[in-house]
Design a protein around this motif. Sequence first.
Motif, mmCIF file in Angstrom:
data_model
loop_
_atom_site.group_PDB
_atom_site.id
_atom_site.type_symbol
_atom_site.label_atom_id
_atom_site.label_comp_id
_atom_site.label_asym_id
_atom_site.label_seq_id
_atom_site.Cartn_x
_atom_site.Cartn_y
_atom_site.Cartn_z
ATOM 1 N N GLY A 36 41.041 35.912 36.426
ATOM 2 C CA GLY A 36 40.677 36.138 38.485
ATOM 3 C C GLY A 36 40.995 34.557 38.954
ATOM 4 N N SER A 37 40.660 34.056 40.304
ATOM 5 C CA SER A 37 41.099 32.456 40.247
ATOM 6 C C SER A 37 40.284 32.551 41.896
ATOM 7 C CB SER A 37 42.857 32.002 40.404
ATOM 8 O OG SER A 37 42.945 30.960 40.860
ATOM 9 N N GLY A 38 39.679 31.756 41.957
ATOM 10 C CA GLY A 38 38.531 31.710 42.561
ATOM 11 C C GLY A 38 37.667 32.471 42.876
ATOM 12 N N ARG A 39 37.635 32.940 43.479
ATOM 13 C CA ARG A 39 36.298 34.238 43.919
ATOM 14 C C ARG A 39 37.167 35.851 43.971
ATOM 15 N NH1 ARG A 39 31.959 33.052 45.574
ATOM 16 N NH2 ARG A 39 31.116 35.212 46.409
ATOM 17 N N ILE A 40 38.462 35.337 43.652
ATOM 18 C CA ILE A 40 39.484 36.477 43.595
ATOM 19 C C ILE A 40 39.433 37.414 41.998
ATOM 20 C CG2 ILE A 40 42.098 37.822 43.619
ATOM 21 C CD1 ILE A 40 42.396 35.522 45.600
ATOM 22 N N PHE A 41 39.054 38.764 41.998
ATOM 23 C CA PHE A 41 39.029 39.357 40.668
ATOM 24 C C PHE A 41 40.222 39.908 40.317
ATOM 25 C CE2 PHE A 41 34.715 39.197 40.935
ATOM 26 C CZ PHE A 41 34.127 38.929 40.141
ATOM 27 N N TYR A 42 40.795 40.314 38.884
ATOM 28 C CA TYR A 42 42.287 40.942 38.582
ATOM 29 C C TYR A 42 41.467 41.784 37.577
ATOM 30 C CZ TYR A 42 45.043 38.032 41.611
ATOM 31 O OH TYR A 42 45.242 37.386 42.983
ATOM 32 N N VAL A 43 41.856 42.963 37.712
ATOM 33 C CA VAL A 43 42.074 43.822 36.214
ATOM 34 C C VAL A 43 43.568 44.869 36.069
ATOM 35 C CG1 VAL A 43 40.866 46.377 35.161
ATOM 36 C CG2 VAL A 43 39.816 44.279 36.747
ATOM 37 N N ALA A 44 43.771 44.440 34.995
ATOM 38 C CA ALA A 44 45.153 45.314 34.391
ATOM 39 C C ALA A 44 44.535 45.666 33.078
ATOM 40 C CB ALA A 44 45.913 44.289 34.036
ATOM 41 N N GLY A 45 45.112 47.362 32.895
ATOM 42 C CA GLY A 45 45.044 48.109 31.892
ATOM 43 C C GLY A 45 46.258 49.134 31.562
ATOM 44 N N ARG A 64 49.294 52.259 31.453
ATOM 45 C CA ARG A 64 50.489 52.667 32.587
ATOM 46 C C ARG A 64 50.718 51.509 33.545
ATOM 47 N NH1 ARG A 64 47.863 57.766 34.460
ATOM 48 N NH2 ARG A 64 46.108 57.684 33.427
ATOM 49 N N GLY A 65 50.740 50.393 33.425
ATOM 50 C CA GLY A 65 51.170 49.301 34.415
ATOM 51 C C GLY A 65 50.078 48.927 35.557
ATOM 52 N N THR A 66 48.790 49.087 35.033
ATOM 53 C CA THR A 66 48.334 49.117 36.231
ATOM 54 C C THR A 66 47.698 47.404 36.649
ATOM 55 O OG1 THR A 66 46.782 51.244 35.814
ATOM 56 C CG2 THR A 66 45.631 50.183 36.982
ATOM 57 N N VAL A 67 47.386 46.975 37.236
ATOM 58 C CA VAL A 67 47.020 46.011 37.662
ATOM 59 C C VAL A 67 46.257 46.672 39.479
ATOM 60 C CG1 VAL A 67 47.264 43.781 38.306
ATOM 61 C CG2 VAL A 67 48.576 44.306 36.532
ATOM 62 N N LEU A 68 44.811 46.088 39.525
ATOM 63 C CA LEU A 68 44.316 45.758 40.482
ATOM 64 C C LEU A 68 43.978 44.123 40.834
ATOM 65 C CD1 LEU A 68 43.079 48.398 38.548
ATOM 66 C CD2 LEU A 68 42.319 48.942 40.470
ATOM 67 N N SER A 69 43.969 44.204 42.647
ATOM 68 C CA SER A 69 42.895 43.064 42.880
ATOM 69 C C SER A 69 41.952 43.665 43.506
ATOM 70 C CB SER A 69 44.019 42.259 43.342
ATOM 71 O OG SER A 69 44.260 42.795 44.023
ATOM 72 N N SER A 70 40.473 42.241 43.204
ATOM 73 C CA SER A 70 39.631 42.537 44.542
ATOM 74 C C SER A 70 39.194 41.479 45.257
ATOM 75 C CB SER A 70 38.126 43.298 44.279
ATOM 76 O OG SER A 70 37.289 43.345 44.780
ATOM 77 N N HIS A 71 39.353 41.512 46.181
ATOM 78 C CA HIS A 71 38.850 39.806 47.270
ATOM 79 C C HIS A 71 37.355 40.154 47.914
ATOM 80 C CE1 HIS A 71 43.138 38.262 47.619
ATOM 81 N NE2 HIS A 71 42.869 39.335 47.576
ATOM 82 N N ASP A 72 36.972 41.233 47.428
ATOM 83 C CA ASP A 72 35.092 40.908 48.339
ATOM 84 C C ASP A 72 34.218 41.725 47.243
ATOM 85 O OD1 ASP A 72 35.930 43.553 46.846
ATOM 86 O OD2 ASP A 72 35.001 44.508 49.361
ATOM 87 N N GLY A 73 34.033 40.544 45.638
ATOM 88 C CA GLY A 73 33.218 40.471 44.679
ATOM 89 C C GLY A 73 32.921 41.611 43.938
ATOM 90 N N GLY A 74 34.479 42.723 44.492
ATOM 91 C CA GLY A 74 34.369 43.757 43.604
ATOM 92 C C GLY A 74 33.624 45.192 44.167
ATOM 93 N N GLN A 75 33.382 44.619 45.296
ATOM 94 C CA GLN A 75 33.298 46.014 46.125
ATOM 95 C C GLN A 75 34.480 47.250 45.809
ATOM 96 O OE1 GLN A 75 30.395 45.458 49.073
ATOM 97 N NE2 GLN A 75 30.902 43.417 48.186
ATOM 98 N N THR A 76 36.064 46.798 46.578
ATOM 99 C CA THR A 76 36.590 47.668 46.716
ATOM 100 C C THR A 76 38.477 46.804 46.014
ATOM 101 O OG1 THR A 76 37.199 46.240 48.597
ATOM 102 C CG2 THR A 76 36.283 47.939 49.121
ATOM 103 N N TRP A 77 38.754 47.839 45.793
ATOM 104 C CA TRP A 77 39.973 46.910 44.814
ATOM 105 C C TRP A 77 41.194 47.344 46.244
ATOM 106 C CZ3 TRP A 77 39.441 44.079 40.282
ATOM 107 C CH2 TRP A 77 38.255 44.075 40.130
ATOM 108 N N THR A 78 42.945 46.966 45.430
ATOM 109 C CA THR A 78 43.990 47.431 45.712
ATOM 110 C C THR A 78 44.766 47.380 44.440
ATOM 111 O OG1 THR A 78 43.201 46.312 47.763
ATOM 112 C CG2 THR A 78 46.541 46.753 46.852
ATOM 113 N N TYR A 79 45.280 48.850 44.336
ATOM 114 C CA TYR A 79 46.535 48.627 43.035
ATOM 115 C C TYR A 79 47.580 47.965 43.614
ATOM 116 C CZ TYR A 79 43.786 52.101 41.428
ATOM 117 O OH TYR A 79 42.061 53.262 40.911
#
Length: 326
Positions: free
Chosen positions: A186-195, A197-212
């Motif tokens: 992450g950077s600042g308060r933004i979380f990123y996840v990767a995995g 099949r080319g998956t990358v997700l981000s969350s801007h609310d502490g991991g409660q909701t995620w965007t592909y």
Amino acid sequence: MRLIHIRGLAAVAAVLVSGLSWGATEPPLVAEFRPDPAERAAFPTQTMMLDAARAGARIVAVGDRGVILLSDDDGKRYRQARSVPVGATLTSVSFIDEKNGWAVGHWGAILRTTDGGESWTQQRLDVAEDRPLFAVHFTDAQHGVAVGLWSLVLRTDDGGAHWLPVELPAPPGERFADRNLFAAFGSGRIFYVAGERGTVLSSHDGGQTWTYHMTGYRGSFWTGTAFDDGTVLVAGMRGNVYRSSDGGMQWTEIDSGVRTSLTSIQHLNGETLAVGLDGVILSSRDEGRTFKVTQQADRQALTAVVPLRDGAAALFARGGVVPAQP
């Protein structure tokens, strides 16, 4: 049973999940099972290490059988942590300062330290099924996420005193969220996840909701890093590196110069370093737009890298700590 690639090192078959499902006639054994504490290794620096991080001036590395190594001289010498309650393979470690850190691994283990890695306490363990966690990242002392097998996402907003499961939405055009997640950063308060099949997700609310974020890649990303200016780098199988300059909205494939899997990517003081199988080391001075490639003479499988302040790097591998070059 699906073939499970452990975060950051597809070639390390010894770390593959075993016993994801238990025999129907053996539930009492599951209830009674408790992993032993980490072993006191005769040669701890020869233990397979899977991740490493800085805890202030200290380097902390985690790996097989719960072994955790500490170095206070930029990787010249290492000693084993004094107390680790779980002997499961540890796959990832994250520190927010010189004292406070978390490590995760098999059996869904989450460990916490408040003394720079000398001693650890158990925050979570799930022995009913070995659904491993592959990565952990904290943005501050309270907010963290841990991710793993089959879209497993856990979040905390109280420093890990409580870990809450997060149900991911299905990726666009798919029915289920069932992708293995190998990297959290992450950077600042933004979380990123990767995995996979080319998956990358981000969350801007502490991991409660995620965007592909659609990268256009179909293979697995093992690792990633994010910069304060919104640049995101992810890397993985066959030397594939993808870069976004706008927080994941658009992606560009970067020529890494290698065709071997990349397992760890980190940056410090303007330099970005990545390592991978076959002993490859990539360095970049322009936030991942271009890379210079070198290769270790022994070509051993590198699993983690920690940039040092003098421009060198502490390296870790399937065979343990890579001796510092003179």
